[in-house]
Enzyme design. Structure first.
Site, PDB file in Angstrom:
ATOM      1  N   GLU A 128      42.712  -9.555  35.371  1.00  0.00           N
ATOM      2  CA  GLU A 128      42.557 -10.815  36.091  1.00  0.00           C
ATOM      3  C   GLU A 128      41.276 -10.780  36.917  1.00  0.00           C
ATOM      4  O   GLU A 128      41.292 -10.290  38.063  1.00  0.00           O
ATOM      5  CB  GLU A 128      43.743 -11.033  37.028  1.00  0.00           C
TER       6      GLU A 128
ATOM      7  N   GLU B 287      45.745 -10.582  44.972  1.00  0.00           N
ATOM      8  CA  GLU B 287      46.067 -11.090  46.313  1.00  0.00           C
ATOM      9  C   GLU B 287      46.732 -10.003  47.163  1.00  0.00           C
ATOM     10  O   GLU B 287      46.602 -10.004  48.393  1.00  0.00           O
ATOM     11  CB  GLU B 287      46.938 -12.355  46.186  1.00  0.00           C
TER      12      GLU B 287
ATOM     13  N   SER C  19      43.125 -18.872  35.707  1.00  0.00           N
ATOM     14  CA  SER C  19      42.965 -20.288  35.337  1.00  0.00           C
ATOM     15  C   SER C  19      43.327 -20.567  33.878  1.00  0.00           C
ATOM     16  O   SER C  19      42.688 -21.382  33.211  1.00  0.00           O
ATOM     17  CB  SER C  19      41.534 -20.757  35.654  1.00  0.00           C
TER      18      SER C  19
ATOM     19  N   HIS D  39      48.570  -7.132  42.165  1.00  0.00           N
ATOM     20  CA  HIS D  39      47.896  -8.433  42.025  1.00  0.00           C
ATOM     21  C   HIS D  39      46.724  -8.476  43.003  1.00  0.00           C
ATOM     22  O   HIS D  39      46.796  -7.911  44.093  1.00  0.00           O
ATOM     23  CB  HIS D  39      48.883  -9.565  42.322  1.00  0.00           C
TER      24      HIS D  39
ATOM     25  N   ASN E 291      53.467 -16.547  37.158  1.00  0.00           N
ATOM     26  CA  ASN E 291      53.512 -16.054  38.545  1.00  0.00           C
ATOM     27  C   ASN E 291      53.565 -17.241  39.496  1.00  0.00           C
ATOM     28  O   ASN E 291      52.561 -17.931  39.688  1.00  0.00           O
ATOM     29  CB  ASN E 291      52.251 -15.203  38.804  1.00  0.00           C
ATOM     30  N   TRP E 292      54.744 -17.467  40.073  1.00  0.00           N
ATOM     31  CA  TRP E 292      54.921 -18.639  40.939  1.00  0.00           C
ATOM     32  C   TRP E 292      54.304 -18.433  42.331  1.00  0.00           C
ATOM     33  O   TRP E 292      54.274 -19.356  43.122  1.00  0.00           O
ATOM     34  CB  TRP E 292      56.407 -18.974  41.083  1.00  0.00           C
ATOM     35  N   LYS E 293      53.896 -17.209  42.614  1.00  0.00           N
ATOM     36  CA  LYS E 293      53.332 -16.866  43.938  1.00  0.00           C
ATOM     37  C   LYS E 293      54.292 -17.329  45.042  1.00  0.00           C
ATOM     38  O   LYS E 293      55.492 -17.284  44.864  1.00  0.00           O
ATOM     39  CB  LYS E 293      51.939 -17.473  44.093  1.00  0.00           C
TER      40      LYS E 293
ATOM     41  N   GLY F 298      49.142 -18.471  36.805  1.00  0.00           N
ATOM     42  CA  GLY F 298      49.523 -18.864  38.164  1.00  0.00           C
ATOM     43  C   GLY F 298      49.820 -20.355  38.233  1.00  0.00           C
ATOM     44  O   GLY F 298      50.916 -20.802  37.912  1.00  0.00           O
ATOM     45  N   GLY F 299      48.826 -21.134  38.624  1.00  0.00           N
ATOM     46  CA  GLY F 299      49.008 -22.569  38.869  1.00  0.00           C
ATOM     47  C   GLY F 299      49.730 -23.303  37.752  1.00  0.00           C
ATOM     48  O   GLY F 299      50.648 -24.101  38.019  1.00  0.00           O
TER      49      GLY F 299
ATOM     50  N   GLY G 238      42.869 -19.011  40.248  1.00  0.00           N
ATOM     51  CA  GLY G 238      43.071 -20.209  41.068  1.00  0.00           C
ATOM     52  C   GLY G 238      41.806 -21.014  41.306  1.00  0.00           C
ATOM     53  O   GLY G 238      41.783 -21.895  42.169  1.00  0.00           O
TER      54      GLY G 238
HETATM   55  C1  PEP Z   1      47.553 -15.434  39.021  1.00  0.00           C
HETATM   56  O1  PEP Z   1      48.123 -15.784  40.031  1.00  0.00           O
HETATM   57  O2  PEP Z   1      47.745 -14.302  38.605  1.00  0.00           O
HETATM   58  C2  PEP Z   1      46.672 -16.375  38.339  1.00  0.00           C
HETATM   59  C3  PEP Z   1      46.062 -15.969  37.259  1.00  0.00           C
HETATM   60  O3  PEP Z   1      46.547 -17.627  38.875  1.00  0.00           O
HETATM   61  P1  PEP Z   1      45.859 -18.923  38.177  1.00  0.00           P
HETATM   62  O4  PEP Z   1      46.422 -19.020  36.791  1.00  0.00           O
HETATM   63  O5  PEP Z   1      46.243 -20.064  39.042  1.00  0.00           O
HETATM   64  O6  PEP Z   1      44.382 -18.679  38.162  1.00  0.00           O
END
Ligand code: PEP
Length: 256
Positions: free
Chosen positions: A173, A103, A219, A101, A11-13, A240-241, A179
């Site tokens: 999640e 967010e 993470s 998600h 997920n590049w957000k 994500g990251g 994050g």
């Molecule tokens: C996400 O955006 O769904 C996520 C899990 O981010 P991260 O891996 O950065 O925690």
């Protein structure tokens, strides 16, 4: 993990313009030889404005990486300024679409009802919804995380048929792990993912529950993915990251 093929979704957000997206998808494909795709599905989830560019690279270079979108509208067309229809995403060759998600749920007030509407829209257009659920830190510290996730899952899939549920992917999640660098333990991930699978058996049936992929997100990195995805009920990761770094994303995909 039974016969479920692991899925790693990046997920590049709200990161990377369309030129940067092209470079990243090419680097990921270069770092991940074809042989890995026999054992793991890998998908990238760029911003809407990058999807056409990613499609061009994936189709042009015949890459095995698939791609999807981070959200979609409940509506298929009409007077909904700023919304993106599932029909448009399907036309662009998207395989997956993330719905609910944290967010979106937190920053855009998306309720389970909205998430359900988006899940239905995705299914109408042949997209695979990656339905996200997860508790906040307060719920986790109160020890109510299993019940919370079961309720969120039930609300987000309410009224879907067993055939429809068979077509979704679920992502657990925990909000406190997204994050933050604070990853859930493998046992924490397994506990909730097992509860998700039991709930899927109640909402659909045991066969469907055994076939649906349940991902963990929060993470995830190459350092922890092996242990997490090694859990019985965890079938991959929403990343994500770490999905923004080609080598790291390819490495963790290869480990899964
Ligand atoms: C996400 O955006 O769904 C996520 C899990 O981010 P991260 O891996 O950065 O925690």
């Amino acid at each position: 993990m039974a016969n479920r093929k692991p899925l790693i979704a990046g997920n590049w957000k709200c990161n990377l313009n369309h030129l940067e997206a092209i470079a990243l998808v090419q680097k990921i494909a270069f770092a991940l030889p074809a042989k890995y795709f026999d054992k793991v599905d890998v998908t990238v989830i760029p911003p809407f404005t990058d999807i056409r560019s990613v499609q061009t690279v994936v189709d042009g270079d015949k890459l095995l990486v698939t791609y999807g979108a981070q959200d979609l509208s409940e509506h298929d067309s009409g007077a909904h300024t700023g919304e993106i229809s599932g029909a448009f995403l399907a036309k662009l060759g998207c395989t997956f679409v993330v719905v609910g998600h944290s967010e979106r749920r937190t920053l855009h007030a998306e309720t389970d009802e909205v998430v359900l509407g988006k899940t239905k829209a995705a299914l109408r257009h042949g997209l695979t919804p990656i339905v996200c659920i997860g508790e906040g830190l307060d719920v986790r510290e109160a020890g109510e995380h299993v019940a919370y996730n079961v309720a969120q899952l039930t609300g987000s899939l309410a009224g879907l048929s067993a055939d429809e549920i068979a077509k979704v992917v679920i992502a657990y999640e925990p909000v406190w792990a997204i994050g933050t660098g604070r990853v859930a333990s493998a046992a924490d991930a397994q506990e909730v993912c097992a509860a998700i699978r039991s709930t899927l058996a109640e909402l659909a049936d045991a066969t469907v529950a055994a076939s649906v992929r349940v991902l963990y997100g929060g993470s995830v990195s190459s350092k922890n993915v092996g242990e997490i995805v090694g859990q019985t009920d965890v079938d991959g990761a929403l990343v994500g990251g770490a999905s923004l770094k080609s080598d790291e994303f390819a490495t963790l995909s290869a480990i899964a």
